[in-house]
Design an enzyme around this catalytic site. Sequence first.
Site, PDB file in Angstrom:
ATOM      1  N   THR A 152      41.788 -42.702  -7.582  1.00 38.06           N
ATOM      2  CA  THR A 152      42.947 -41.761  -6.959  1.00 38.06           C
ATOM      3  C   THR A 152      42.891 -42.049  -5.767  1.00 38.06           C
ATOM      4  OG1 THR A 152      41.374 -40.305  -8.246  1.00 38.06           O
ATOM      5  CG2 THR A 152      42.732 -39.671  -6.635  1.00 38.06           C
ATOM      6  N   PHE A 174      44.379 -40.407  -2.233  1.00 39.28           N
ATOM      7  CA  PHE A 174      44.207 -39.157  -1.246  1.00 39.28           C
ATOM      8  C   PHE A 174      44.689 -39.526   0.348  1.00 39.28           C
ATOM      9  CE2 PHE A 174      40.146 -39.126  -4.082  1.00 39.28           C
ATOM     10  CZ  PHE A 174      40.121 -37.890  -4.239  1.00 39.28           C
TER      11      PHE A 174
END
Length: 366
Positions: A266, A268
């Site tokens: 992921t 960020f």
Amino acid sequence: MKDLNQCRQELDVIDAQLVWLFEKRMQVVREVALYKHHNNMDILDTSREQLVLESRASLLQDELLKRPVTDYFRELMRLSREEQRRYLDTLNQTQTVAYMGVPGAFSESAVVGFFGDDCERVSFKTFEEVFAAVADGSVKYGVLPVENSSSGSINLVYDLLGRYACHIVGEQLVRVEHCLLGVPGATVEDITTVYSHEQGFAQCPVFLSEHPDWVTTPYFNTAIAARHVAELGEKHNAAIASRLAAKHYGLEIIVPDIHSFDGNHTRFIIVSASPTSIGVPDKATITFAVRHERGSLMRALSSFVAMGMNLTHIESRPLHESNWEYCFYVDLTGSIEENTLRILMDSLAKDCENCRLLGAYKSARE
């Protein structure tokens, strides 16, 4: 013709006056910063800056110097903006970092990975609360997920990026490793209901397809889902979350590594009210809306090609006030010096509306 040494002496005198005036200007700039801070105003006011540039150029007697003096004051105002940010930072030394979720969330892992384990951090229930805390100065930075390598973009975060006057100043990659968590003693055969964030479900399709009778219940966050299962204390409930969440909330790992995709990460972003990058920028993010005209998107994309930019991600989001019209969020690498980006933004403005540089920042490395 004047002697060279005489010219240099005159320049020394003029430069001394310029330094004195520069220092006086920065003192006034600090007062401007205080006023803007107390009145919740953005540091950058593009319409005001354009008026200043035109006004200063009009003071010239030598028209041939119009462009150089415009460049001079453009750079002077950039330095003034940086001084405003630096001055406000010295008044507010807090380096608190905000994230969405609870301890044990992947967002907290991103915070620790970027800022270190000893940073002061605070959690919020929603992405919008994180943006609001950054925008009003309650926290220095916010850390938010924007994209997962297997399940795609987090659309709400993109929408909030367009809505709030925050800047991207960095990014962090977090490896996502999901586990099925339950209360001590629970087994796979006991499970009837599973809680997780929607992204957690989306990242474990193969495992979930093996248990079609389970009820999957979306929750605010994977770690919050783990905490909820721990609070319920019933063997038929489980959560899809991280090992860290299991440790935080006293759960057992019933099945480890249930994510469907190896190398699942992921991405960020780190946002701040100040655009100052953490590290040397080598990446930028821009948002714009193309006019509803034939060829406008093609011409906009041609601007990136002409500037030698490499587009690494393009995201489109609907404009809520206009049906079937969209704004775009573009990540790019290449030559992202301030002057280059300014030329790019000027080029985009010919065919686009609401053009905005969301940030120039250092890209994350796996």
